[in-house]
Motif scaffolding. Structure first.
Motif, PDB file in Angstrom:
ATOM      1  N   GLY A 212       0.809  -1.205   0.000  1.00 14.15           N
ATOM      2  CA  GLY A 212       0.000   0.000   0.000  1.00 14.15           C
ATOM      3  C   GLY A 212       0.847   1.261   0.000  1.00 14.15           C
ATOM      4  O   GLY A 212       0.503   2.258  -0.659  1.00 14.15           O
ATOM      5  N   VAL A 213       1.959   1.255   0.738  1.00  9.56           N
ATOM      6  CA  VAL A 213       2.864   2.403   0.764  1.00  9.56           C
ATOM      7  C   VAL A 213       3.497   2.608  -0.608  1.00  9.56           C
ATOM      8  O   VAL A 213       3.603   3.735  -1.112  1.00  9.56           O
ATOM      9  N   VAL A 214       3.930   1.524  -1.222  1.00  4.34           N
ATOM     10  CA  VAL A 214       4.544   1.607  -2.559  1.00  4.34           C
ATOM     11  C   VAL A 214       3.559   2.183  -3.567  1.00  4.34           C
ATOM     12  O   VAL A 214       3.900   3.077  -4.354  1.00  4.34           O
ATOM     13  N   ASP A 215       2.340   1.689  -3.561  1.00  4.81           N
ATOM     14  CA  ASP A 215       1.328   2.183  -4.507  1.00  4.81           C
ATOM     15  C   ASP A 215       1.039   3.663  -4.267  1.00  4.81           C
ATOM     16  O   ASP A 215       0.876   4.435  -5.224  1.00  4.81           O
ATOM     17  N   CYS A 216       0.985   4.071  -2.998  1.00  7.10           N
ATOM     18  CA  CYS A 216       0.708   5.470  -2.676  1.00  7.10           C
ATOM     19  C   CYS A 216       1.832   6.379  -3.157  1.00  7.10           C
ATOM     20  O   CYS A 216       1.580   7.452  -3.718  1.00  7.10           O
ATOM     21  N   LEU A 217       3.089   5.955  -2.968  1.00  2.01           N
ATOM     22  CA  LEU A 217       4.226   6.772  -3.381  1.00  2.01           C
ATOM     23  C   LEU A 217       4.335   6.866  -4.895  1.00  2.01           C
ATOM     24  O   LEU A 217       4.626   7.938  -5.443  1.00  2.01           O
ATOM     25  N   ILE A 218       4.095   5.766  -5.586  1.00  6.87           N
ATOM     26  CA  ILE A 218       4.163   5.783  -7.054  1.00  6.87           C
ATOM     27  C   ILE A 218       3.051   6.655  -7.628  1.00  6.87           C
ATOM     28  O   ILE A 218       3.257   7.408  -8.597  1.00  6.87           O
ATOM     29  N   GLU A 219       1.875   6.593  -7.037  1.00  9.04           N
ATOM     30  CA  GLU A 219       0.773   7.418  -7.513  1.00  9.04           C
ATOM     31  C   GLU A 219       1.041   8.903  -7.290  1.00  9.04           C
ATOM     32  O   GLU A 219       0.656   9.747  -8.110  1.00  9.04           O
ATOM     33  N   LYS A 220       1.733   9.233  -6.203  1.00  9.20           N
ATOM     34  CA  LYS A 220       1.983  10.633  -5.854  1.00  9.20           C
ATOM     35  C   LYS A 220       3.209  11.189  -6.573  1.00  9.20           C
ATOM     36  O   LYS A 220       3.179  12.319  -7.088  1.00  9.20           O
ATOM     37  N   PHE A 221       4.308  10.410  -6.638  1.00 12.55           N
ATOM     38  CA  PHE A 221       5.579  10.938  -7.139  1.00 12.55           C
ATOM     39  C   PHE A 221       6.088  10.246  -8.397  1.00 12.55           C
ATOM     40  O   PHE A 221       7.126  10.643  -8.934  1.00 12.55           O
ATOM     41  N   GLY A 222       5.417   9.216  -8.853  1.00  7.30           N
ATOM     42  CA  GLY A 222       5.849   8.536 -10.065  1.00  7.30           C
ATOM     43  C   GLY A 222       6.716   7.321  -9.782  1.00  7.30           C
ATOM     44  O   GLY A 222       7.141   7.069  -8.646  1.00  7.30           O
ATOM     45  N   HIS A 223       7.009   6.573 -10.844  1.00  6.13           N
ATOM     46  CA  HIS A 223       7.781   5.333 -10.704  1.00  6.13           C
ATOM     47  C   HIS A 223       9.263   5.596 -10.423  1.00  6.13           C
ATOM     48  O   HIS A 223       9.992   4.659 -10.058  1.00  6.13           O
ATOM     49  N   GLU A 224       9.739   6.830 -10.608  1.00 10.74           N
ATOM     50  CA  GLU A 224      11.163   7.110 -10.430  1.00 10.74           C
ATOM     51  C   GLU A 224      11.564   7.272  -8.967  1.00 10.74           C
ATOM     52  O   GLU A 224      12.761   7.321  -8.662  1.00 10.74           O
ATOM     53  N   VAL A 225      10.611   7.392  -8.047  1.00  7.86           N
ATOM     54  CA  VAL A 225      10.941   7.612  -6.648  1.00  7.86           C
ATOM     55  C   VAL A 225      11.669   6.394  -6.084  1.00  7.86           C
ATOM     56  O   VAL A 225      11.289   5.243  -6.316  1.00  7.86           O
ATOM     57  N   GLU A 226      12.753   6.659  -5.362  1.00 14.02           N
ATOM     58  CA  GLU A 226      13.535   5.598  -4.709  1.00 14.02           C
ATOM     59  C   GLU A 226      12.980   5.373  -3.303  1.00 14.02           C
ATOM     60  O   GLU A 226      12.983   6.290  -2.482  1.00 14.02           O
ATOM     61  N   ILE A 227      12.532   4.181  -3.039  1.00 14.28           N
ATOM     62  CA  ILE A 227      11.905   3.852  -1.766  1.00 14.28           C
ATOM     63  C   ILE A 227      12.890   3.044  -0.920  1.00 14.28           C
ATOM     64  O   ILE A 227      13.288   1.938  -1.303  1.00 14.28           O
ATOM     65  N   ILE A 228      13.290   3.603   0.210  1.00 11.09           N
ATOM     66  CA  ILE A 228      14.263   2.957   1.097  1.00 11.09           C
ATOM     67  C   ILE A 228      13.563   2.629   2.408  1.00 11.09           C
ATOM     68  O   ILE A 228      13.450   3.470   3.317  1.00 11.09           O
ATOM     69  N   ILE A 229      13.068   1.420   2.495  1.00  6.11           N
ATOM     70  CA  ILE A 229      12.392   0.908   3.687  1.00  6.11           C
ATOM     71  C   ILE A 229      12.978  -0.462   4.005  1.00  6.11           C
ATOM     72  O   ILE A 229      13.015  -1.331   3.126  1.00  6.11           O
ATOM     73  N   PRO A 230      13.468  -0.691   5.219  1.00  3.88           N
ATOM     74  CA  PRO A 230      14.080  -1.993   5.530  1.00  3.88           C
ATOM     75  C   PRO A 230      13.041  -3.110   5.573  1.00  3.88           C
ATOM     76  O   PRO A 230      12.054  -3.015   6.312  1.00  3.88           O
ATOM     77  N   PRO A 231      13.224  -4.151   4.813  1.00  3.09           N
ATOM     78  CA  PRO A 231      12.302  -5.293   4.888  1.00  3.09           C
ATOM     79  C   PRO A 231      12.551  -6.090   6.162  1.00  3.09           C
ATOM     80  O   PRO A 231      13.641  -6.036   6.735  1.00  3.09           O
ATOM     81  N   PRO A 232      11.568  -6.835   6.643  1.00  2.00           N
ATOM     82  CA  PRO A 232      11.770  -7.635   7.856  1.00  2.00           C
ATOM     83  C   PRO A 232      12.755  -8.777   7.612  1.00  2.00           C
ATOM     84  O   PRO A 232      13.112  -9.083   6.470  1.00  2.00           O
ATOM     85  N   LYS A 233      13.158  -9.422   8.666  1.00  2.00           N
ATOM     86  CA  LYS A 233      14.164 -10.468   8.579  1.00  2.00           C
ATOM     87  C   LYS A 233      13.692 -11.654   7.746  1.00  2.00           C
ATOM     88  O   LYS A 233      14.478 -12.286   7.029  1.00  2.00           O
ATOM     89  N   ASN A 234      12.405 -11.953   7.804  1.00  2.00           N
ATOM     90  CA  ASN A 234      11.856 -13.099   7.076  1.00  2.00           C
ATOM     91  C   ASN A 234      11.177 -12.684   5.773  1.00  2.00           C
ATOM     92  O   ASN A 234      10.288 -13.380   5.280  1.00  2.00           O
ATOM     93  N   ALA A 235      11.572 -11.532   5.212  1.00  2.00           N
ATOM     94  CA  ALA A 235      10.934 -11.025   4.001  1.00  2.00           C
ATOM     95  C   ALA A 235      11.233 -11.936   2.808  1.00  2.00           C
ATOM     96  O   ALA A 235      12.319 -12.521   2.695  1.00  2.00           O
ATOM     97  N   VAL A 236      10.254 -12.046   1.910  1.00  2.00           N
ATOM     98  CA  VAL A 236      10.414 -12.809   0.669  1.00  2.00           C
ATOM     99  C   VAL A 236      10.124 -11.885  -0.503  1.00  2.00           C
ATOM    100  O   VAL A 236       9.546 -10.806  -0.357  1.00  2.00           O
ATOM    101  N   HIS A 237      10.528 -12.311  -1.688  1.00  2.00           N
ATOM    102  CA  HIS A 237      10.343 -11.505  -2.887  1.00  2.00           C
ATOM    103  C   HIS A 237       8.864 -11.332  -3.200  1.00  2.00           C
ATOM    104  O   HIS A 237       8.039 -12.225  -2.970  1.00  2.00           O
ATOM    105  N   GLY A 238       8.545 -10.139  -3.740  1.00  2.00           N
ATOM    106  CA  GLY A 238       7.180  -9.824  -4.122  1.00  2.00           C
ATOM    107  C   GLY A 238       7.137  -9.088  -5.445  1.00  2.00           C
ATOM    108  O   GLY A 238       8.019  -9.241  -6.297  1.00  2.00           O
ATOM    109  N   LYS A 239       6.134  -8.219  -5.600  1.00  2.00           N
ATOM    110  CA  LYS A 239       5.949  -7.517  -6.863  1.00  2.00           C
ATOM    111  C   LYS A 239       6.860  -6.301  -6.997  1.00  2.00           C
ATOM    112  O   LYS A 239       7.131  -5.868  -8.119  1.00  2.00           O
TER     113      LYS A 239
END
Length: 319
Positions: A212-239
Motif C-alpha cells: 500500500g505504501v509503494v502504490d501510494c508513493l508511485i501514484e503521488k511521485f511517479g515510478h522514479e521515486v527511490e523507496i528505502i524501507i528496511p524489509p523484515p528479517k523473514n521477508a520474501v520476494h514480491g511484486k
C-alpha cells in the motif's frame, strides 16, 4: 536497524562526539525565538479584522490570521486561553497597536478546524522525504498519584503525530494528526496531500513496509521515486523490484552494509526532529477537542519551521 543491534558489544565502541561550529549565530537564533516581534509583526493591524463576507450569515469579527497569531503565542509559550488573551493584549499595548484581542471563548471556538496556511517555497530540484510518527499525550497524569496513593491507574488518551521531513532544509514538509488506532501506512496518503514538491527519495522505518505504501508513493511521485524501507528479517520476494533488490543486498552483504550504501541512516534526522518537537513544543496537546488538536499540531509545525528559519546549528565530528 534492529533494536540494539550491537548491544552486547556496545561498551567497546566509543560514543561519537560533535561540536557546534557556528556557536554565535546559533545562540542568536535561540535568543530571537523569545523576540515577540518574530511572532507578531507590525503589519498585523491591517489584516486583523475579518474580510467582509459576501454570503448570507453573521460577520466574523476577527480574521483567521488574528486567531492563528494568538494560538501561535499559546503554543510557543504554553499558555492557557485566558493568559493568551492577556498576553496578546499586553503585546498590542506595548507595540502601540490599536487591536481588540479575541476573548478566550472565541479562541477556543475558532480554533476548531482552523485552516493553517504553511509558508512553503517550491524546491528547485527533487527532495528527499523522511517520514516517522510519534505519540502525543492528551490527558492523564504522570503516574505520581497512583504510585504515591495506590490509586487505580486512569485510562490515558493520546494522539499519533505523523511527520514528513526535508533533511536538506531541516523543515517539516507535512504533518498529520490521527487517533492512536490509525497505522502509519494508513495515514501516509493524507500526510502526502500537502506536499507539492517532487520527491526523489523516500525513507521510513519497517512500519511502512507494505504494498500500500509503494502504490501510494508511485501514484503521488511517479515510478522514479527511490523507496528505502528496511524489509523484515523473514521477508520474501514480491511484486516490488526495489524491495526485492534490498532483500538480496541484505542477504549478501548484511543489513549494516545495506544501511550505509542506501543512506538509510539519514532517517535519524526525523527522530531528532521529533525530539526537538517535544523539547520546544512539548509532548502533550493542550486542546481537548480533536479538531482543535489538529489545528494545534499544524500551528506547532509552522512554529518549528519558523524557528528553523532563524538559524540552525552546524556540527562537525570531533576525532
Amino acid at each position: 536497524m534492529p533494536y540494539k543491534f550491537n548491544d552486547a558489544g556496545r561498551d567497546k565502541f566509543p560514543k561519537a562526539k560533535y561540536r557546534v561550529t557556528n556557536c554565535s549565530e546559533y545562540n542568536e537564533s535561540l535568543r530571537r525565538r523569545g523576540d515577540l516581534t518574530i511572532w507578531v509583526s507590525d503589519d498585523v493591524v491591517k489584516n486583523w479584522a475579518s474580510p467582509r463576507r459576501k454570503t448570507r450569515g453573521g460577520q466574523a469579527r476577527y480574521s483567521d490570521l488574528a486567531i492563528e497569531i494568538c494560538l501561535t503565542l499559546r503554543v510557543v509559550f504554553r499558555l492557557p486561553f485566558r493568559q493568551t488573551q492577556g498576553f496578546m493584549r499586553s503585546i498590542a499595548r506595548l507595540m502601540g497597536m490599536d487591536l481588540v484581542v479575541p476573548d478566550f471563548s472565541t479562541l477556543s471556538r475558532r480554533g476548531k478546524g482552523l485552516r493553517i496556511a504553511q509558508n512553503r517555497r517550491a524546491a528547485s530540484k527533487p527532495i528527499t522525504l523522511i517520514v516517522d510518527s510519534t505519540g502525543l499525550k492528551v490527558r492523564g497524569d504522570n503516574g505520581w498519584h497512583e504510585e504515591k496513593h495506590g490509586a487505580k491507574k486512569a485510562r490515558k488518551t493520546w494522539r499519533k503525530l505523523h511527520i514528513a521531513l526535508d533533511p536538506v532544509t531541516g523543515k517539516i514538509a507535512a504533518t498529520e494528526l490521527t487517533s492512536e488506532h490509525v497505522g502509519d501506512e494508513t495515514a501516509l496518503s493524507a500526510l502526502l496531500t500537502d506536499i507539492d514538491d517532487d520527491v526523489s527519495r523516500f525513507l521510513a522505518d519497517g512500519a511502512y513496509d507494505g504494498q500500500g505504501v509503494v502504490d501510494c508513493l508511485i501514484e503521488k511521485f511517479g515510478h522514479e521515486v527511490e523507496i528505502i524501507i528496511p524489509p523484515p528479517k523473514n521477508a520474501v520476494h514480491g511484486k516490488n523490484a526495489q524491495r526485492n533488490h534490498h532483500i538480496d543486498v541484505i542477504a549478501q552483504n548484511g543489513r549494516m552494509n545495506w544501511q550505509t550504501k542506501t543512506g538509510y541512516n539519514e532517517r535519524s534526522r526525523v527522530e531528532a526532529q521529533i525530539g526537538r518537537w517535544k523539547q520546544a513544543i512539548g509532548d502533550r496537546l493542550q486542546a481537548r477537542d480533536f479538531d482543535s488538536q489538529i489545528a494545534e499540531a499544524k500551528i506547532a509545525s509552522k512554529t518549528l519551521n519558523r524557528m528553523t528559519a532563524l538559524g540552525r546549528a552546524a556540527y562537525e565530528r570531533v576525532v
